[in-house]
Design an enzyme around this catalytic site. Structure first.
Site, PDB file in Angstrom:
ATOM      1  N   ASP A 269       0.889  -1.072   0.111  1.00 10.80           N
ATOM      2  CA  ASP A 269       0.310  -0.033  -0.113  1.00 10.80           C
ATOM      3  C   ASP A 269       0.509   0.887   0.110  1.00 10.80           C
ATOM      4  O   ASP A 269       2.004   1.383   0.764  1.00 10.80           O
ATOM      5  CB  ASP A 269      -1.056  -0.312   1.373  1.00 10.80           C
ATOM      6  CG  ASP A 269      -2.456   0.372   0.643  1.00 10.80           C
ATOM      7  OD1 ASP A 269      -3.115   0.364   0.568  1.00 10.80           O
ATOM      8  OD2 ASP A 269      -2.311   2.249   1.080  1.00 10.80           O
ATOM      9  N   SER A 270       0.384   2.323  -0.350  1.00 10.56           N
ATOM     10  CA  SER A 270       1.378   3.988  -0.770  1.00 10.56           C
ATOM     11  C   SER A 270       1.107   4.717   0.592  1.00 10.56           C
ATOM     12  O   SER A 270       1.619   5.383   0.671  1.00 10.56           O
ATOM     13  CB  SER A 270       0.416   4.364  -1.857  1.00 10.56           C
ATOM     14  OG  SER A 270      -0.388   4.539  -2.029  1.00 10.56           O
TER      15      SER A 270
ATOM     16  N   CYS B 187     -13.997  -0.632  -7.758  1.00 13.55           N
ATOM     17  CA  CYS B 187     -15.330   0.092  -6.808  1.00 13.55           C
ATOM     18  C   CYS B 187     -15.517   1.330  -7.855  1.00 13.55           C
ATOM     19  O   CYS B 187     -16.549   1.876  -7.039  1.00 13.55           O
ATOM     20  CB  CYS B 187     -14.681  -0.395  -5.488  1.00 13.55           C
ATOM     21  SG  CYS B 187     -13.026   1.699  -5.847  1.00 13.55           S
TER      22      CYS B 187
END
Ligand code: SAH
Length: 396
Positions: free
Chosen positions: A249-250, A340
């Site tokens: 994840d960033s 999404c």
């Protein structure tokens, strides 16, 4: 009461029970109204159609509260609708026993602009339109009564409020901040939920069932979880017996919470977990150069296309990460991939994933189509409610 008169022929979507009235459908508004007031919606010939919340700043000029022109929109109306939404979640015991559960899913629960998520005894409320804003007090009271919760936190800080001319509103509206960090048990794994600074209302409840599926699939699989946020999929993969789980994840804070979540679950073998703070678009290439291979790759990126206008650029981004996801798979490996984005329909997403597989020179098949669980229902006449789509693919 003020009357909103539709243009000739513009009552069709309302007749199909779609709850949005766009600016272009409005002929005129008669009477004095303030933003959020309830108006009578009538067809060009004067036939009563619905009652709706007037939203002068938004392109969606009104959102329907009720398609029964006789129904009165008052405190009792919200009590009824909110109670019905909460009752609907008792449908299955699977749903009912969840500590983290969406209680109200906006339009699909007949309450446009209103989201409520329950985390144990705390409910997080999100108002995204002027209609529900007007009824805040009635909504808070009805939610407390229907859910039996002791705390309600308001997280009305979503960007879409700006389109309605609304400022962000956050804070405790019932009870006070709990002394200890709020946690929920999800599929046997304890997870922290930061209702104040976490994404959405604090947690991605919409992926609950897909995280459980991950647990079922992960046994002995080397797993890569891209866009891991607070480690939901990662910890379920560990719980399912994955041989290793690399999560990317960033966001440093999200990873810190993920590592904290692992510590909350001593039953999991933390030595199999690796975390990287990095941009997934770069890191997938790095992993490829490193010669890494996985048996299960999860891609759950943020919304690349909030609306159809962004679809083309978003499609390129989805294709890019999915092609790399395929390239990193061992033979027989699984790709669990999501979008999404409201602006990308499920057929389009499937095409993007197929193109990505071709880019990677992979053949395979779709084993399952994935989506949000039943506490995120989709009203039959509101296909916009179906924003989360996923595919479980297996390569040859
Ligand atoms: N799968 C998660 C939710 C993912 S939300 C769950 O089940 O809880 C999307 C995540 O993507 C966020 O944590 C965000 O920090 C991260 N993100 C956004 N853009 C990114 C990028 N380019 N590279 C890596 N992570 C990114």
């Amino acid at each position: 009461m003020a009357q909103l008169v539709l243009r000739p022929g513009k009552d069709r979507s309302l007749a199909c029970r779609h709850p949005w009235i766009f600016a272009a459908a409005v002929e005129r508004l008669s009477g004095r109204v303030r933003p959020g007031d309830t108006v009578d919606v009538v067809a060009a010939n004067g036939r009563p159609l619905a009652k709706a919340a007037w939203s002068p700043q938004s392109k969606i000029r009104a959102r329907v509260w009720t398609f029964d022109p006789e129904e009165i929109v008052d405190n009792a109306f919200f009590k009824r609708r909110i109670r019905a939404a909460v009752e609907r979640r008792r449908l299955t015991c699977e749903l009912h026993r969840q500590e983290g559960l969406r209680l109200i899913h906006g339009e699909s629960d007949g309450l446009p602009g209103l989201i409520a998520d329950r985390y144990g005894d705390t409910v997080v409320l999100q108002l995204t339109a002027v209609g529900p804003e007007k009824w805040r007090l009635a909504i808070v009271g009805a939610l407390q009564q229907a859910s039996g919760c002791t705390r309600i936190y308001e997280r009305s800080d979503s960007n879409v409020r700006r389109l309605e001319g609304l400022e962000p509103v956050t804070g405790w509206v019932l009870g006070e901040a709990p002394q200890e960090a709020l946690t929920i048990l999800e599929n046997g794994v304890r997870m922290q939920v930061d209702v104040v600074t976490g994404h959405k209302t604090g947690f991605y409840l919409d992926q609950r069932e897909n995280r459980r599926l991950t647990r079922e699939l992960a046994k002995d699989r080397a797993t890569l979880n891209c866009f891991c946020y607070t480690g939901g999929f990662s910890l379920q993969a560990l719980a399912g017996g994955a041989s290793r789980v690399l999560s990317i994840d960033s966001s440093g804070p999200a990873l810190a919470t993920a590592i904290g979540n692992l510590a909350l679950n001593p039953q999991l073998d933390g030595s199999r977990a690796e975390w990287r703070e990095a941009d997934v678009f770069n890191e997938l290439r790095v992993l490829r150069k490193e010669g890494q291979r996985f048996d299960l790759v999860i891609l759950d990126p943020p919304k690349f296309a909030p609306s159809a206008a962004h679809a083309e650029r978003a499609a390129r981004a989805y294709r890019d990460i999915n092609a790399f996801g395929f390239r990193l798979l061992n033979p027989g490996g699984l790709l669990m991939t999501y979008s999404c984005s409201g602006g990308i329909r499920s057929e389009h997403f499937q095409q993007i994933v197929a193109d990505a597989a071709a880019d990677a020179g992979c053949e395979g098949r779709i084993l399952r189509r994935l989506g949000a669980p039943p506490d995120h229902p989709v009203a039959l006449h509101f296909s916009e409610g179906e924003y989360l789509k996923g595919l479980l693919c297996q390569v040859d």
